[in-house]
Scaffold this active site. Structure first.
Site, short mmCIF file in Angstrom:
data_model
loop_
_atom_site.label_atom_id
_atom_site.label_comp_id
_atom_site.label_asym_id
_atom_site.label_seq_id
_atom_site.Cartn_x
_atom_site.Cartn_y
_atom_site.Cartn_z
N SER A 67 9.60 -35.54 15.34
CA SER A 67 9.33 -36.16 14.04
C SER A 67 10.63 -36.69 13.46
O SER A 67 11.50 -37.13 14.20
CB SER A 67 8.64 -35.18 13.09
OG SER A 67 8.05 -35.90 12.03
N ASP A 72 18.87 -32.22 16.92
CA ASP A 72 19.07 -33.15 18.04
C ASP A 72 18.21 -34.38 17.76
O ASP A 72 16.99 -34.25 17.60
CB ASP A 72 18.62 -32.52 19.36
CG ASP A 72 19.50 -31.36 19.80
OD1 ASP A 72 20.39 -30.96 19.03
OD2 ASP A 72 19.30 -30.87 20.93
N HIS A 95 18.40 -27.35 11.18
CA HIS A 95 19.37 -26.40 10.66
C HIS A 95 20.06 -26.95 9.41
O HIS A 95 20.02 -28.15 9.14
CB HIS A 95 20.43 -26.12 11.73
CG HIS A 95 19.89 -25.53 13.00
ND1 HIS A 95 20.10 -24.22 13.35
CD2 HIS A 95 19.15 -26.08 14.01
CE1 HIS A 95 19.51 -23.98 14.51
NE2 HIS A 95 18.93 -25.09 14.93
#
Length: 267
Positions: free
Chosen positions: A236, A78, A132
């Protein structure tokens, strides 16, 4: 400056990991969620997190659906996509007007091919902090680079040259479904306690040691698209370098992990 930023991040990580009495922790969590506008609709409620770090590293309650077709590349996290383009003479942008050399970021000796397309994913403090696999991958190496832990928000990117290259980072050297090289780079930042990688618990970040370390895998570690590779302990940046892929118009768009962002061409 390196020692200070890293020490501050270690201290913040320790505080964030502390479990306060439940009534205090609930207030801390609620304040954090309010300040950063955290959306918990896909996650457990605030009172379920026993520390601030548990809130940072929250997991999805349900798996997100995504396109399983092998030629589709999905968003690994995200994030807000701050820059994306083909490499120009090995140059990529951390932000408009602030170039750096891609081969230095990923730890290669020679410049990367202009066939590489890069995408910068900025994970803010409000975002889901896990990352992911964007497609089926074989992980050949993991390269850890010690460095600073400067903020990676837009003001800092405009102010600090070669920020990504100078910050602590972990570069995954992988092979995609077509056998092409794909680089997946997790960049550390101020107050990011650690970066964790589920496929290799030996990888240590934000440690006091100041050296580069390479972890090689023979045979390679195979991961499927969507597999949870690891997580930041606050917001980050992830930088992807991908070849032979047609990407959508992504710049300045917010994406969710699992969203289709590109399609692999045939070699």
């Amino acid at each position: 400056m390196v020692a200070l930023s890293n020490a501050l991040s270690r201290v913040f990580g320790s505080v964030a990991g502390y479990k306060f009495p439940s009534f205090i922790q609930k207030g801390i969590n609620a304040l954090y969620a309010k300040i950063f506008k955290v959306d918990l609709s896909e996650f457990e409620p605030l009172e379920n997190y026993k520390s601030l770090n548990a809130l940072f590293t929250r997991s999805l309650k349900k798996e997100r659906p995504f396109d399983k077709a092998p030629n589709i590349c999905i968003a690994p996290c995200d994030a807000l996509i701050t820059e994306c383009a083909f490499l120009d003479n090995d140059s990529a942008l951390q932000i408009k007007g602030m170039p750096y050399k891609a081969h230095e970021l990923v730890g290669e000796i020679n410049p990367l091919s202009p066939s590489f397309f890069y995408v910068n994913f900025y994970l803010s403090p409000k975002d889901y902090h896990h990352y992911h696999a964007p497609c089926d991958l074989e992980i050949l190496e993991t390269r850890y680079f010690a460095g600073k832990l400067l903020p990676v928000n837009k003001p800092s990117l405009h102010k600090n040259k070669n920020l990504f290259v100078g910050n602590e980072r972990v570069a995954l050297v992988t092979k995609d479904i077509q056998g092409n090289r794909l680089y997946f780079v997790a960049v550390g930042a101020l107050n990011v306690g650690k970066m964790r990688f589920n496929f290799d618990k030996n990888i240590q970040t934000n440690a006091k040691a100041r050296f580069t370390q390479t972890y090689s895998y023979n045979p390679p570690i195979k991961v499927k698209k969507g597999d949870n590779l690891g997580n930041f302990e606050m917001g980050s940046t992830i930088v992807l370098f991908v070849q032979n892929t047609a990407f959508k118009d992504l710049k300045e768009k917010s994406v969710k992990f699992g969203e289709s962002i590109g399609e692999f061409h045939a070699n």
